[in-house]
Write a protein that holds these residues in place. Structure first.
Motif, short mmCIF file in Angstrom:
data_model
loop_
_atom_site.label_atom_id
_atom_site.label_comp_id
_atom_site.label_asym_id
_atom_site.label_seq_id
_atom_site.Cartn_x
_atom_site.Cartn_y
_atom_site.Cartn_z
N ARG A 77 -43.74 8.63 -99.23
CA ARG A 77 -44.40 8.92 -97.94
C ARG A 77 -44.03 10.11 -97.36
NH1 ARG A 77 -42.24 7.30 -92.68
NH2 ARG A 77 -43.87 6.30 -91.34
N ALA A 78 -42.81 10.66 -97.69
CA ALA A 78 -42.34 12.04 -97.14
C ALA A 78 -43.44 13.14 -97.63
CB ALA A 78 -41.00 12.33 -97.71
N GLU A 79 -43.94 12.89 -98.92
CA GLU A 79 -45.06 13.95 -99.43
C GLU A 79 -46.21 13.85 -98.46
OE1 GLU A 79 -47.17 14.81 -103.59
OE2 GLU A 79 -46.07 13.00 -103.51
N ARG A 80 -46.71 12.51 -98.12
CA ARG A 80 -47.76 12.57 -97.29
C ARG A 80 -47.42 12.86 -95.82
NH1 ARG A 80 -47.28 7.46 -99.74
NH2 ARG A 80 -46.78 6.39 -97.75
N VAL A 81 -46.40 12.74 -95.34
CA VAL A 81 -46.11 13.17 -93.85
C VAL A 81 -46.09 14.82 -93.97
CG1 VAL A 81 -44.54 13.30 -92.26
CG2 VAL A 81 -44.91 11.09 -93.14
N ALA A 82 -45.29 15.05 -95.19
CA ALA A 82 -45.55 16.91 -95.07
C ALA A 82 -46.82 17.19 -95.16
CB ALA A 82 -44.45 17.23 -96.37
N ALA A 83 -47.72 16.84 -95.92
CA ALA A 83 -48.99 17.35 -96.13
C ALA A 83 -49.52 17.21 -94.81
CB ALA A 83 -49.85 16.56 -97.23
N LEU A 84 -49.82 16.17 -94.17
CA LEU A 84 -50.32 16.15 -92.63
C LEU A 84 -49.79 16.96 -91.58
CD1 LEU A 84 -50.38 12.32 -92.47
CD2 LEU A 84 -52.41 13.65 -92.98
N GLY A 85 -48.34 17.04 -91.82
CA GLY A 85 -47.57 18.16 -90.77
C GLY A 85 -48.19 19.45 -91.15
N ARG A 86 -48.08 19.89 -92.54
CA ARG A 86 -48.81 21.30 -92.78
C ARG A 86 -49.98 21.81 -92.01
NH1 ARG A 86 -46.35 20.32 -97.79
NH2 ARG A 86 -48.49 19.56 -98.61
N ASP A 93 -48.55 11.80 -87.86
CA ASP A 93 -48.62 11.84 -89.25
C ASP A 93 -47.66 10.49 -89.80
OD1 ASP A 93 -46.27 12.22 -87.62
OD2 ASP A 93 -45.78 14.29 -88.64
N GLU A 94 -46.84 9.85 -89.10
CA GLU A 94 -45.86 9.01 -89.69
C GLU A 94 -46.85 7.83 -89.71
OE1 GLU A 94 -42.83 8.68 -90.51
OE2 GLU A 94 -42.31 10.81 -89.87
N SER A 95 -47.65 7.43 -88.73
CA SER A 95 -48.48 6.03 -88.66
C SER A 95 -49.72 6.16 -89.60
CB SER A 95 -48.99 5.74 -87.44
OG SER A 95 -49.51 6.90 -86.84
N THR A 96 -50.04 7.64 -89.86
CA THR A 96 -51.42 7.78 -90.89
C THR A 96 -50.78 7.76 -92.07
OG1 THR A 96 -52.33 9.09 -89.12
CG2 THR A 96 -53.04 9.47 -91.39
N ALA A 97 -49.56 8.39 -92.38
CA ALA A 97 -49.08 8.28 -94.07
C ALA A 97 -48.87 7.03 -94.39
CB ALA A 97 -47.71 8.98 -93.83
N THR A 98 -48.52 5.95 -93.55
CA THR A 98 -48.50 4.59 -93.88
C THR A 98 -49.96 3.77 -94.01
OG1 THR A 98 -46.40 4.27 -92.43
CG2 THR A 98 -47.44 2.15 -92.85
N ARG A 99 -50.76 4.13 -92.99
CA ARG A 99 -52.09 3.86 -93.08
C ARG A 99 -52.83 4.08 -94.48
NH1 ARG A 99 -52.60 4.51 -87.65
NH2 ARG A 99 -53.77 6.50 -88.11
N LEU A 100 -52.57 5.40 -94.79
CA LEU A 100 -53.28 5.83 -96.08
C LEU A 100 -52.76 4.99 -97.27
CD1 LEU A 100 -53.43 9.70 -95.36
CD2 LEU A 100 -55.36 7.92 -95.17
N ARG A 101 -51.35 4.90 -97.41
CA ARG A 101 -50.90 4.25 -98.49
C ARG A 101 -51.61 2.66 -98.59
NH1 ARG A 101 -47.29 0.91 -100.99
NH2 ARG A 101 -46.47 1.77 -102.94
N ALA A 102 -51.49 2.09 -97.47
CA ALA A 102 -52.14 0.66 -97.39
C ALA A 102 -53.58 0.64 -97.71
CB ALA A 102 -51.80 0.05 -95.86
N MET A 103 -54.40 1.59 -97.03
CA MET A 103 -55.57 1.79 -97.24
C MET A 103 -55.85 1.75 -98.66
SD MET A 103 -58.45 4.31 -95.86
CE MET A 103 -58.00 5.86 -97.07
N SER A 104 -55.14 2.60 -99.50
CA SER A 104 -55.27 2.84 -101.05
C SER A 104 -55.10 1.55 -101.80
CB SER A 104 -54.52 3.96 -101.67
OG SER A 104 -54.85 5.11 -100.73
N GLU A 105 -53.78 0.84 -101.38
CA GLU A 105 -53.42 -0.34 -102.01
C GLU A 105 -54.68 -1.20 -101.86
OE1 GLU A 105 -48.98 -1.16 -102.18
OE2 GLU A 105 -49.65 -1.36 -100.20
N GLN A 106 -55.17 -1.47 -100.80
CA GLN A 106 -56.29 -2.26 -100.38
C GLN A 106 -57.46 -2.05 -101.21
OE1 GLN A 106 -56.85 -3.63 -96.33
NE2 GLN A 106 -58.90 -4.36 -96.91
N LEU A 107 -57.97 -0.70 -101.22
CA LEU A 107 -58.90 -0.55 -102.15
C LEU A 107 -58.88 -0.71 -103.55
CD1 LEU A 107 -61.51 1.02 -102.39
CD2 LEU A 107 -60.42 3.25 -102.36
N LEU A 108 -57.74 -0.74 -104.22
CA LEU A 108 -57.22 -1.05 -105.45
C LEU A 108 -57.14 -2.50 -105.72
CD1 LEU A 108 -54.41 1.68 -106.09
CD2 LEU A 108 -56.67 1.63 -107.27
#
Length: 204
Positions: A77-86, A93-108
């Motif tokens: 999660r910290a990796e995703r938040v850091a990328a968004l923050g840059r 950034d926090e909520s989006t980082a969570t959603r991106l992982r959940a979206m990827s899990e659902q897609l898989l």
């Protein structure tokens, strides 16, 4: 003398005819990785944040190697938040980082990571495809339209000019009608033209 609509369309393509996928460095094709990247971009563009910041955030995620649903799911999660923050994508950034992982899990889980399976389920029905896309966390009606607008060429869809593109058409003095707009450019240029109209709408 007023410019004919086809001339206005050509000028818009020349000035603004870069899709958001192209701007984000996505080599869009009917393959799992670029389609996933477009879904991520649609998620980022759905937030109340500038389009340029959303595009920059996508490029930072790619630079971090998060270009497939498995890599996004397995990232910290910290990796995703850091990328968004840059990229300056900080308010969400926090909520989006969570959603991106959940979206990827659902897609898989639902499509084995391959959005071509979603395309097969929805067929060429834009409404059906929109409903399927909105099942992903962070993708609402606007996000689904962004995805379909950008993917219309690679998925051979009917013309997709969403509300923001139609607003741009009105501002440019063009008919706010998808079929009429589609007739102003070659089929291969529809996604670029739609993006150009969106940028026209966003101009101050």
């Amino acid at each position: 003398m007023a410019k004919p609509p086809a001339r206005i369309a050509g000028d818009l393509l020349d000035e603004h005819g870069t899709t958001y996928a192209q701007q984000a460095g996505i080599r869009l094709a009917d393959r799992p990785a670029p389609l996933f990247q477009l879904l991520v971009l649609a998620n980022l563009l759905s937030a109340r944040i500038g389009a340029d910041i959303a595009v920059a955030a996508a490029r930072e995620l790619w630079a971090a190697g998060l270009t497939t649903p498995a890599r996004m799911r397995d990232s910290g999660r910290a990796e995703r938040v850091a990328a968004l923050g840059r990229a300056g994508y900080r308010r969400y950034d926090e909520s989006t980082a969570t959603r991106l992982r959940a979206m990827s899990e659902q897609l898989l889980a639902d499509y084995r990571g391959d959005l071509r399976r979603l395309r097969a389920d929805g067929g060429a029905d834009l409404a059906a495809l929109g409903r399927l896309l909105q099942a992903f966390p962070g993708i609402g009606p606007a996000g689904a339209q962004i995805f379909l607008r950008e993917a219309q060429g690679v998925w051979s869809l009917e013309p997709v000019f969403d509300a923001k593109a139609l607003e741009g058409a009105r501002r440019a003095g063009l008919p706010a009608d998808p079929e009429a707009l589609a007739g102003l450019v070659a089929p291969a240029d529809r996604a670029q033209f739609a993006a150009a109209l969106v940028r026209r709408a966003l101009q101050k």
